[in-house]
Write an enzyme that holds these catalytic residues in place. Structure first.
Site, PDB file in Angstrom:
ATOM      1  N   PRO A   9      35.716 -14.470 -28.035  1.00 18.69           N
ATOM      2  CA  PRO A   9      36.967 -13.755 -28.071  1.00 18.69           C
ATOM      3  C   PRO A   9      38.131 -14.468 -28.409  1.00 18.69           C
ATOM      4  CG  PRO A   9      36.321 -13.880 -26.004  1.00 18.69           C
ATOM      5  CD  PRO A   9      35.108 -14.560 -26.587  1.00 18.69           C
ATOM      6  N   ASN A  10      38.983 -13.872 -29.104  1.00 21.93           N
ATOM      7  CA  ASN A  10      40.422 -14.389 -29.575  1.00 21.93           C
ATOM      8  C   ASN A  10      40.232 -15.584 -30.697  1.00 21.93           C
ATOM      9  OD1 ASN A  10      41.897 -12.437 -28.082  1.00 21.93           O
ATOM     10  ND2 ASN A  10      41.143 -13.837 -26.155  1.00 21.93           N
ATOM     11  N   ARG A  17      47.468 -17.000 -32.190  1.00 18.08           N
ATOM     12  CA  ARG A  17      47.369 -17.414 -30.819  1.00 18.08           C
ATOM     13  C   ARG A  17      47.657 -18.723 -30.629  1.00 18.08           C
ATOM     14  NH1 ARG A  17      42.458 -18.242 -27.330  1.00 18.08           N
ATOM     15  NH2 ARG A  17      43.329 -18.021 -25.320  1.00 18.08           N
ATOM     16  N   TYR A  22      46.073 -24.368 -30.497  1.00 15.02           N
ATOM     17  CA  TYR A  22      44.742 -24.084 -31.291  1.00 15.02           C
ATOM     18  C   TYR A  22      44.977 -24.376 -32.694  1.00 15.02           C
ATOM     19  CZ  TYR A  22      42.817 -21.887 -27.085  1.00 15.02           C
ATOM     20  OH  TYR A  22      42.566 -21.516 -25.933  1.00 15.02           O
ATOM     21  N   ASN A  73      30.883 -21.536 -29.532  1.00 19.24           N
ATOM     22  CA  ASN A  73      32.352 -21.763 -28.764  1.00 19.24           C
ATOM     23  C   ASN A  73      32.316 -20.211 -28.192  1.00 19.24           C
ATOM     24  OD1 ASN A  73      34.934 -21.522 -28.115  1.00 19.24           O
ATOM     25  ND2 ASN A  73      35.513 -22.498 -30.166  1.00 19.24           N
ATOM     26  N   ALA A  76      36.753 -17.940 -23.909  1.00 21.32           N
ATOM     27  CA  ALA A  76      36.977 -17.427 -22.511  1.00 21.32           C
ATOM     28  C   ALA A  76      35.775 -17.062 -21.976  1.00 21.32           C
ATOM     29  CB  ALA A  76      37.883 -16.293 -22.406  1.00 21.32           C
ATOM     30  N   GLU A  97      27.680 -26.650 -27.506  1.00 21.71           N
ATOM     31  CA  GLU A  97      28.797 -25.991 -27.033  1.00 21.71           C
ATOM     32  C   GLU A  97      29.928 -26.641 -27.834  1.00 21.71           C
ATOM     33  OE1 GLU A  97      31.173 -25.059 -22.951  1.00 21.71           O
ATOM     34  OE2 GLU A  97      30.050 -26.872 -22.956  1.00 21.71           O
ATOM     35  N   HIS A  99      34.521 -26.575 -28.239  1.00 19.33           N
ATOM     36  CA  HIS A  99      35.994 -26.072 -28.117  1.00 19.33           C
ATOM     37  C   HIS A  99      36.839 -26.741 -28.748  1.00 19.33           C
ATOM     38  CE1 HIS A  99      34.518 -23.617 -24.461  1.00 19.33           C
ATOM     39  NE2 HIS A  99      33.755 -25.051 -24.354  1.00 19.33           N
ATOM     40  N   ARG A 106      43.031 -29.046 -19.404  1.00 26.75           N
ATOM     41  CA  ARG A 106      43.548 -27.554 -19.269  1.00 26.75           C
ATOM     42  C   ARG A 106      43.590 -27.374 -17.926  1.00 26.75           C
ATOM     43  NH1 ARG A 106      42.726 -24.099 -24.137  1.00 26.75           N
ATOM     44  NH2 ARG A 106      44.453 -23.019 -22.971  1.00 26.75           N
TER      45      ARG A 106
END
Length: 148
Positions: A9-10, A17, A22, A73, A76, A97, A99, A106
């Site tokens: 998502p996103n 965003r 990012y 990725n 969320a 994975e 990111h 974070r």
């Protein structure tokens, strides 16, 4: 070799965003980067993005016996989705994975990754380059080369 690249998502909002976290490159830029990187590595790729958990689960299940590995990725869903974890475990494909940001630096809630439990490696904080690193890692596994 064929790799499925899954984005949660996103990620379709890249460039809009939180560009301070990012970056200013768009999702189309990411897709182009992945395709170009895979082309250079001699890897066929399929790229899929969804804001919906079930669609990501469906994509993982469809990958069974169709691809050699998954780069994911989960965005969320990293921190919430046992469903993605279970889907990755079910298909039994090597998964990495990724990111864009360094999630270890974070918010506290970002320190938990369910998906990581089914992944052989994680690349976080490398921006787009993390996708290439993930593809190289899966390629080295397929070639029987240990790449730590």
């Amino acid at each position: 070799m064929k790799i499925l690249f899954l984005n949660g998502p996103n990620l379709n909002m890249l460039g809009i965003r939180e560009p301070d976290i990012y970056g200013k490159q768009t999702y189309a830029d990411l897709e182009r980067y992945v395709r170009d990187s895979c082309g250079e590595l001699g890897i066929a790729c399929e790229i899929f993005q969804s804001n919906h958990e079930g669609e990501l689960v469906d994509a993982i299940q469809r990958a069974y016996q169709r691809v050699d590995g998954i780069v994911i990725n989960p965005a969320a869903y990293t921190h919430t989705s046992v469903a993605l974890l279970d889907a990755l475990k079910a298909v039994g494909l090597p998964a990495v994975e990724v990111h864009l940001s360094d999630v270890s630096k974070r918010e506290d809630f970002r320190q938990v990754s369910y998906v990581r439990l089914a992944c052989c490696k994680t690349f976080a904080g490398y921006g787009f380059e993390g996708y290439r690193l993930a593809a190289e890692h899966l390629q080295s596994l397929a070639n029987g080369i240990s790449k730590e």
